[in-house]
Design a protein around this motif. Structure first.
Motif, PDB file in Angstrom:
ATOM      1  N   VAL A   1      52.882 117.996  71.608  1.00  0.00           N
ATOM      2  CA  VAL A   1      52.635 117.322  72.884  1.00  0.00           C
ATOM      3  C   VAL A   1      51.143 117.191  73.170  1.00  0.00           C
ATOM      4  O   VAL A   1      50.682 116.152  73.638  1.00  0.00           O
ATOM      5  N   PHE A   2      50.376 118.235  72.886  1.00  0.00           N
ATOM      6  CA  PHE A   2      48.952 118.248  73.237  1.00  0.00           C
ATOM      7  C   PHE A   2      48.032 118.059  72.030  1.00  0.00           C
ATOM      8  O   PHE A   2      46.861 118.415  72.085  1.00  0.00           O
ATOM      9  N   VAL A   3      48.536 117.469  70.967  1.00  0.00           N
ATOM     10  CA  VAL A   3      47.769 117.350  69.727  1.00  0.00           C
ATOM     11  C   VAL A   3      46.457 116.584  69.916  1.00  0.00           C
ATOM     12  O   VAL A   3      45.467 116.904  69.276  1.00  0.00           O
ATOM     13  N   ASP A   4      46.413 115.592  70.784  1.00  0.00           N
ATOM     14  CA  ASP A   4      45.194 114.814  71.002  1.00  0.00           C
ATOM     15  C   ASP A   4      44.340 115.331  72.155  1.00  0.00           C
ATOM     16  O   ASP A   4      43.280 114.777  72.444  1.00  0.00           O
ATOM     17  N   ASP A   5      44.808 116.367  72.809  1.00  0.00           N
ATOM     18  CA  ASP A   5      44.132 116.911  73.985  1.00  0.00           C
ATOM     19  C   ASP A   5      43.400 118.205  73.638  1.00  0.00           C
ATOM     20  O   ASP A   5      43.558 118.746  72.552  1.00  0.00           O
ATOM     21  N   VAL A   6      42.625 118.698  74.590  1.00  0.00           N
ATOM     22  CA  VAL A   6      41.965 119.985  74.438  1.00  0.00           C
ATOM     23  C   VAL A   6      42.678 120.977  75.342  1.00  0.00           C
ATOM     24  O   VAL A   6      42.821 120.746  76.539  1.00  0.00           O
ATOM     25  N   VAL A   7      43.143 122.049  74.750  1.00  0.00           N
ATOM     26  CA  VAL A   7      43.801 123.113  75.496  1.00  0.00           C
ATOM     27  C   VAL A   7      42.786 124.223  75.712  1.00  0.00           C
ATOM     28  O   VAL A   7      42.142 124.687  74.767  1.00  0.00           O
ATOM     29  N   LEU A   8      42.638 124.636  76.953  1.00  0.00           N
ATOM     30  CA  LEU A   8      41.771 125.761  77.299  1.00  0.00           C
ATOM     31  C   LEU A   8      42.651 126.937  77.670  1.00  0.00           C
ATOM     32  O   LEU A   8      43.606 126.778  78.432  1.00  0.00           O
ATOM     33  N   LEU A   9      42.334 128.079  77.126  1.00  0.00           N
ATOM     34  CA  LEU A   9      43.072 129.297  77.440  1.00  0.00           C
ATOM     35  C   LEU A   9      42.108 130.331  78.000  1.00  0.00           C
ATOM     36  O   LEU A   9      40.993 130.482  77.512  1.00  0.00           O
TER      37      LEU A   9
ATOM     38  N   ALA B   1      45.622 122.152  66.839  1.00  0.00           N
ATOM     39  CA  ALA B   1      46.731 122.317  67.780  1.00  0.00           C
ATOM     40  C   ALA B   1      46.829 123.767  68.201  1.00  0.00           C
ATOM     41  O   ALA B   1      46.465 124.662  67.449  1.00  0.00           O
ATOM     42  N   PRO B   2      47.291 124.019  69.417  1.00  0.00           N
ATOM     43  CA  PRO B   2      47.493 125.400  69.828  1.00  0.00           C
ATOM     44  C   PRO B   2      48.506 126.079  68.926  1.00  0.00           C
ATOM     45  O   PRO B   2      49.400 125.438  68.393  1.00  0.00           O
ATOM     46  N   SER B   3      48.348 127.348  68.754  1.00  0.00           N
ATOM     47  CA  SER B   3      49.253 128.133  67.913  1.00  0.00           C
ATOM     48  C   SER B   3      50.344 128.746  68.776  1.00  0.00           C
ATOM     49  O   SER B   3      50.128 129.045  69.949  1.00  0.00           O
ATOM     50  N   ALA B   4      51.482 128.981  68.197  1.00  0.00           N
ATOM     51  CA  ALA B   4      52.572 129.646  68.919  1.00  0.00           C
ATOM     52  C   ALA B   4      52.133 131.031  69.376  1.00  0.00           C
ATOM     53  O   ALA B   4      52.639 131.559  70.356  1.00  0.00           O
ATOM     54  N   ARG B   5      51.192 131.618  68.692  1.00  0.00           N
ATOM     55  CA  ARG B   5      50.705 132.951  69.045  1.00  0.00           C
ATOM     56  C   ARG B   5      49.728 132.937  70.218  1.00  0.00           C
ATOM     57  O   ARG B   5      49.354 133.978  70.717  1.00  0.00           O
TER      58      ARG B   5
END
Length: 166
Positions: free
Chosen positions: A62-70, A16-20
């Motif tokens: 919300v995005f736990v099953d998705d891939v987040v790109l930064l 999961a994405p981190s708050a940081r």
């Protein structure tokens, strides 16, 4: 200080994405701008519809099953995009946003390119997205990247649905 011209795209698969990560701030900017463009401007995150507030408040859930790109410039997040988990052979690209101070550097194109690569790795046959019709520059970018307008799967007015084979 990091070279502001160098931007790296990083994937967040498998965690999961981190708050940081700065994702919440990018999502807040995205949703606040979208509300303003709809003619429904709000003063802050608390004025957003709940479905958008929850993305900002808890992107990990919300995005736990998705891939987040930064997109990162040094340690600063300057852009984001979410690739949803595949459903019926398709993934969806959502929440493409580049910090206005970093626009015009190819970040959005790089994020979409990374999303297409991610989708290809996950075995989907197509990637779809929706974009507000007044976002002409975004539509032009998507068309340059091979997306075409398709029949809408969303009932909201003024939404353009697009798709591209992977």
């Amino acid at each position: 200080m990091a070279d502001q011209r160098e931007v790296v795209i990083v994937r967040r698969p498998g965690r999961a994405p981190s708050a940081r990560d700065g994702l919440a701030e990018l999502l807040a900017a995205y949703h606040l701008q979208t509300q303003a463009e709809k003619g429904e401007a709000v003063a802050g995150v608390d004025g957003l519809p709940e479905r958008y507030r929850v993305e900002i408040e808890d992107p990990q859930a919300v995005f736990v099953d998705d891939v987040v790109l930064l997109a990162l410039s040094g340690n600063t997040s300057v852009g984001c995009l979410v690739v949803t988990a595949p459903v019926e052979g398709r993934s969806e690209v959502k929440r493409l946003w580049t910090d206005p101070a970093f626009r015009g550097r190819g970040i959005a194109s790089s994020l979409v390119g990374a999303a297409l690569a991610q989708a290809g790795e996950s075995g989907v046959s197509a990637v779809r997205l929706s974009v507000w019709k007044w976002r002409a520059a975004a539509i032009a970018l998507y068309e340059q990247l091979g997306f075409t307008v398709t029949e809408s799967w969303d009932e909201r007015e003024q939404l353009v649905c697009m798709e591209r084979a992977v």
